[in-house]
Motif scaffolding. Structure first.
Motif, mmCIF file in Angstrom:
data_model
loop_
_atom_site.group_PDB
_atom_site.id
_atom_site.type_symbol
_atom_site.label_atom_id
_atom_site.label_comp_id
_atom_site.label_asym_id
_atom_site.label_seq_id
_atom_site.Cartn_x
_atom_site.Cartn_y
_atom_site.Cartn_z
ATOM 1 N N LEU A 96 0.692 -1.197 -0.008
ATOM 2 C CA LEU A 96 -0.103 0.102 -0.073
ATOM 3 C C LEU A 96 0.892 1.343 0.026
ATOM 4 O O LEU A 96 0.204 2.479 -0.165
ATOM 5 N N GLY A 97 1.942 1.030 0.258
ATOM 6 C CA GLY A 97 2.752 2.241 0.004
ATOM 7 C C GLY A 97 2.808 3.518 1.203
ATOM 8 O O GLY A 97 3.021 4.698 1.028
ATOM 9 N N LEU A 98 2.321 3.112 2.189
ATOM 10 C CA LEU A 98 2.101 4.058 3.317
ATOM 11 C C LEU A 98 3.299 3.973 4.285
ATOM 12 O O LEU A 98 3.328 3.187 5.228
ATOM 13 N N SER A 99 3.938 4.966 4.368
ATOM 14 C CA SER A 99 5.198 5.269 5.313
ATOM 15 C C SER A 99 5.092 5.780 6.684
ATOM 16 O O SER A 99 5.687 5.720 7.391
ATOM 17 N N GLY A 100 3.595 6.158 6.881
ATOM 18 C CA GLY A 100 3.401 6.660 8.390
ATOM 19 C C GLY A 100 3.455 5.735 9.516
ATOM 20 O O GLY A 100 4.459 5.995 10.444
ATOM 21 N N PRO A 101 2.790 4.615 9.319
ATOM 22 C CA PRO A 101 2.922 3.797 10.452
ATOM 23 C C PRO A 101 4.566 3.196 10.392
ATOM 24 O O PRO A 101 4.841 2.871 9.310
ATOM 25 N N ARG A 102 5.012 3.107 11.681
ATOM 26 C CA ARG A 102 6.510 2.575 11.506
ATOM 27 C C ARG A 102 6.638 1.402 12.164
ATOM 28 O O ARG A 102 6.068 1.152 13.218
ATOM 29 N N PHE A 103 7.745 0.538 11.956
ATOM 30 C CA PHE A 103 8.110 -0.612 12.790
ATOM 31 C C PHE A 103 9.013 0.064 13.947
ATOM 32 O O PHE A 103 10.013 0.587 13.582
ATOM 33 N N GLY A 104 8.774 -0.556 15.199
ATOM 34 C CA GLY A 104 9.631 0.028 16.212
ATOM 35 C C GLY A 104 9.896 -1.176 16.920
ATOM 36 O O GLY A 104 11.061 -1.577 16.658
ATOM 37 N N CYS A 105 9.079 -2.061 17.841
ATOM 38 C CA CYS A 105 9.408 -3.085 18.591
ATOM 39 C C CYS A 105 8.842 -4.257 18.045
ATOM 40 O O CYS A 105 9.655 -5.261 18.225
ATOM 41 N N GLY A 106 7.877 -4.320 17.293
ATOM 42 C CA GLY A 106 7.409 -5.428 16.913
ATOM 43 C C GLY A 106 6.475 -6.242 17.856
ATOM 44 O O GLY A 106 6.201 -7.500 17.494
ATOM 45 N N GLN A 107 6.220 -5.602 19.046
ATOM 46 C CA GLN A 107 5.655 -6.475 19.938
ATOM 47 C C GLN A 107 4.646 -5.576 20.834
ATOM 48 O O GLN A 107 4.141 -5.705 21.947
ATOM 49 N N THR A 151 -4.505 6.019 9.072
ATOM 50 C CA THR A 151 -3.072 6.006 9.323
ATOM 51 C C THR A 151 -2.921 7.569 9.412
ATOM 52 O O THR A 151 -3.899 8.409 9.137
ATOM 53 N N VAL A 152 -1.698 7.705 9.828
ATOM 54 C CA VAL A 152 -1.473 9.421 9.777
ATOM 55 C C VAL A 152 -1.851 10.053 8.477
ATOM 56 O O VAL A 152 -1.965 11.252 8.639
#
Length: 139
Positions: free
Chosen positions: A11-22, A54-55
């Motif tokens: 979907l190419g949306l970069s707002g949500p980010r991967f941080g901890c994965g938990q 999303t943002v």
């Protein structure tokens, strides 16, 4: 595939980010049917037929959401890594409670980890946006 992987990948949306994965940092938060949710562990199938926010959906450069304007005015972001999740959670709070007090804002943002130490400015920004949205002050 998780919802976060689908959002950032196909979907190419970069707002949500991967941080901890938990589900422990809040950088991946989106809204699912209006409620803030961690997207890093949520299977994409769980979002089928549901409204995902999303943002990127909060505002546009020519017409920013009051939260975005308030975060800029209060200088509430530094590195910005956590901000997309925080903005999504704050928007969900204001949608269900247009006049939150400081305790309500703190509770809504509690799941979000910000290492920059901008928490108090973020609280002020959310309260400021609420006042703007209620027409009590100019943006």
């Amino acid at each position: 595939m998780t919802l976060l992987q689908a959002l950032r990948g196909p979907l190419g949306l970069s707002g949500p980010r991967f941080g901890c994965g938990q589900e422990a940092c809040g950088s991946c938060y989106v809204t699912l049917d209006g409620e803030p949710r961690a997207s890093c562990t949520l299977p994409v199938e769980a979002a089928a037929g549901r409204a995902v926010g999303t943002v990127e959906g909060l505002g546009r450069p020519e017409a920013p959401h009051p939260l975005q304007s308030a975060f800029l005015a209060e200088q509430a972001g530094q590195c910005g890594y956590c901000l997309s999740g925080i903005l999504v959670s704050a928007a969900a709070l204001l949608a269900r409670n247009p006049a939150p007090d400081e305790a309500a804002v703190r509770a809504a943002l509690e799941p979000h980890l910000c290492r920059c130490g901008a928490h108090n400015r973020m609280i002020r920004a959310v309260l400021r946006a609420a006042r703007v949205m209620r027409g009590e002050m100019a943006a």
